[in-house]
Design a protein around this motif. Structure first.
Motif, PDB file in Angstrom:
ATOM      1  N   ALA A   1       3.437 -13.476  -1.881  1.00  0.00           N
ATOM      2  CA  ALA A   1       2.136 -13.786  -2.482  1.00  0.00           C
ATOM      3  C   ALA A   1       1.019 -13.713  -1.452  1.00  0.00           C
ATOM      4  N   VAL A   2       1.293 -14.152  -0.248  1.00  0.00           N
ATOM      5  CA  VAL A   2       0.289 -14.044   0.829  1.00  0.00           C
ATOM      6  C   VAL A   2      -0.052 -12.585   1.060  1.00  0.00           C
ATOM      7  N   ASN A   3       0.957 -11.731   1.090  1.00  0.00           N
ATOM      8  CA  ASN A   3       0.713 -10.294   1.292  1.00  0.00           C
ATOM      9  C   ASN A   3      -0.064  -9.686   0.129  1.00  0.00           C
ATOM     10  N   GLY A   4       0.364 -10.009  -1.089  1.00  0.00           N
ATOM     11  CA  GLY A   4      -0.279  -9.438  -2.266  1.00  0.00           C
ATOM     12  C   GLY A   4      -1.718  -9.902  -2.430  1.00  0.00           C
ATOM     13  N   LEU A   5      -1.946 -11.193  -2.283  1.00  0.00           N
ATOM     14  CA  LEU A   5      -3.298 -11.739  -2.443  1.00  0.00           C
ATOM     15  C   LEU A   5      -4.232 -11.260  -1.344  1.00  0.00           C
ATOM     16  N   THR A   6      -3.714 -11.161  -0.130  1.00  0.00           N
ATOM     17  CA  THR A   6      -4.543 -10.678   0.981  1.00  0.00           C
ATOM     18  C   THR A   6      -4.975  -9.240   0.746  1.00  0.00           C
ATOM     19  N   ALA A   7      -4.039  -8.394   0.327  1.00  0.00           N
ATOM     20  CA  ALA A   7      -4.366  -6.987   0.059  1.00  0.00           C
ATOM     21  C   ALA A   7      -5.391  -6.869  -1.059  1.00  0.00           C
ATOM     22  N   LEU A   8      -5.218  -7.646  -2.121  1.00  0.00           N
ATOM     23  CA  LEU A   8      -6.152  -7.596  -3.244  1.00  0.00           C
ATOM     24  C   LEU A   8      -7.524  -8.131  -2.847  1.00  0.00           C
ATOM     25  N   ALA A   9      -7.538  -9.196  -2.064  1.00  0.00           N
ATOM     26  CA  ALA A   9      -8.799  -9.811  -1.648  1.00  0.00           C
ATOM     27  C   ALA A   9      -9.619  -8.887  -0.756  1.00  0.00           C
ATOM     28  N   LYS A  10      -8.956  -8.044   0.009  1.00  0.00           N
ATOM     29  CA  LYS A  10      -9.683  -7.100   0.868  1.00  0.00           C
ATOM     30  C   LYS A  10     -10.479  -6.116   0.016  1.00  0.00           C
ATOM     31  N   TYR A  11      -9.860  -5.649  -1.069  1.00  0.00           N
ATOM     32  CA  TYR A  11     -10.596  -4.763  -1.980  1.00  0.00           C
ATOM     33  C   TYR A  11     -11.701  -5.538  -2.702  1.00  0.00           C
ATOM     34  N   ALA A  12     -11.376  -6.740  -3.177  1.00  0.00           N
ATOM     35  CA  ALA A  12     -12.351  -7.549  -3.909  1.00  0.00           C
ATOM     36  C   ALA A  12     -13.572  -7.875  -3.050  1.00  0.00           C
ATOM     37  N   ALA A  13     -13.353  -8.053  -1.753  1.00  0.00           N
ATOM     38  CA  ALA A  13     -14.457  -8.380  -0.849  1.00  0.00           C
ATOM     39  C   ALA A  13     -15.493  -7.264  -0.797  1.00  0.00           C
ATOM     40  N   THR A  14     -15.059  -6.024  -0.999  1.00  0.00           N
ATOM     41  CA  THR A  14     -16.012  -4.900  -0.991  1.00  0.00           C
ATOM     42  C   THR A  14     -16.909  -4.927  -2.218  1.00  0.00           C
TER      43      THR A  14
END
Length: 338
Positions: A192-205
């Motif tokens: 979940a840490v990996n998945g949420l981090t990857a998704l959050a990087k896109y969301a931050a843009t």
């Protein structure tokens, strides 16, 4: 004569000084029109009420008895076949009819519209006409963001991208996701840490938050979910504490193991970017019989959170319309007591 003239001059001077002094004082204390408006303006309330679309799921699905066994299959193959009730396009107007100006969408009502920007342009128009804004989009059925299979995890992350884009277009601040997966608490947490981090990087843009609800399984353990938040430590990753979703393990007759909701809310609130007021049934005084709303909202207030608290009625004894009104009345009563 000279003395009389002198005395008269002194009296006149005194009168002049008296009137001048007090005249200036009046001008100083009398507020200008702008200041008067400022004084009269009411402060922004700490809490406002939003409406989660799931409160009306039977209204939009058009049935009291949803076929949950085949729900996911139908959603994937022909999602519009699930919509046999009111048009989800009308949700902004429905929310406005309750005096609510912020809504929380559920993606399963719009599953076939994910690539239809003409639809979302019309939806945004409906929001503007109703005077309603979109706060967040609840995303389900897009894969597990705690999947232990790297390929499936990546696929789940990427399936959320389009909903982040829609959230951005509608002016929302967040998408709500699920940190689900198979395995031990430690194994799912790592994925979940990996998945949420990857998704959050896109969301931050896109200036969008990725927020996780306590939504069953490991995620309903407040310590587990708050631990994930600490590990990720990103500004646009947070939680959506739900008043009632603290069942960790389900059995044949319902919840077999439940996490203490008051402890869980306290653990999740430091990371909260929204709050979900889950309701089911009410007593004769209008209080929710499963959740002490006043006690929970005191925890919410003590955390420093300010913003929208979303109505999410899931009861069956009251109609959806009555349940929404009862939850709104209870929240307003509780807000006044804080």
């Amino acid at each position: 004569m000279k003395n009389k003239t002198k005395n008269l001059a002194i009296v006149c001077s005194a009168i002049f000084l008296f009137s001048t002094t007090f005249g200036c004082k009046d001008k100083e204390t009398k507020p200008t029109e702008a200041n008067a408006t400022e004084v009269q303006a009411e402060p922004e309330p700490d809490f406002k009420i939003s409406l989660a679309q799931w409160s009306l799921h039977r209204t939009f699905f058009g049935t009291e008895n949803i076929d949950w066994k085949n729900f996911t299959k139908t959603l994937m193959e022909s999602p519009d076949d699930l919509l046999k009730g009111k048009d989800p396009m009308e949700f902004p107007a429905i929310a406005a009819s309750y005096g609510i100006n912020s809504i929380e969408l559920v993606n399963t009502f719009y599953f076939s519209k994910v690539d239809d920007m003409a639809y979302w342009t019309e939806f945004k128009k409906k929001c503007n006409e109703a005077g309603v804004s979109v706060g967040l989009i609840m995303c389900d059925a897009l894969g597990n963001l705690g999947d232990d299979d790297p390929e499936k995890l990546l696929a789940a992350v990427e399936k959320h991208y389009k909903w982040i884009d829609i959230a951005k277009f509608l002016g929302a601040h967040s998408i709500r996701v699920n940190a689900a997966g198979e395995g031990t608490p430690e194994e799912v947490a790592k994925s979940a840490v990996n998945g949420l981090t990857a998704l959050a990087k896109y969301a931050a843009t896109k200036d969008i938050n990725v927020i996780v609800e306590n939504h069953g399984g490991h995620s309903s353990n407040g310590a587990w979910l708050s631990g994930i938040m600490k590990t990720i430590n990103m500004d646009n990753v947070g939680t959506l504490p739900d008043f009632g979703n603290f069942c960790i393990e389900r059995g044949p007759e319902g919840c077999a193991k439940e996490y203490d909701r008051f402890v869980g809310i306290k653990e999740l609130m430091p990371y909260a970017k929204g709050v979900s007021a889950k309701s089911h049934e009410f007593d004769e005084d209008g209080n929710e019989i499963h959740s002490d709303f006043l006690k929970i909202m005191k925890i919410v207030k003590e955390s420093g959170f300010k913003g929208y608290v979303g109505i999410e009625y899931e009861g069956s004894k009251l109609s959806e319309d009555e349940g929404i009104k009862a939850t709104k009345a209870l929240l307003e009563k509780v807000f006044a007591q804080l």
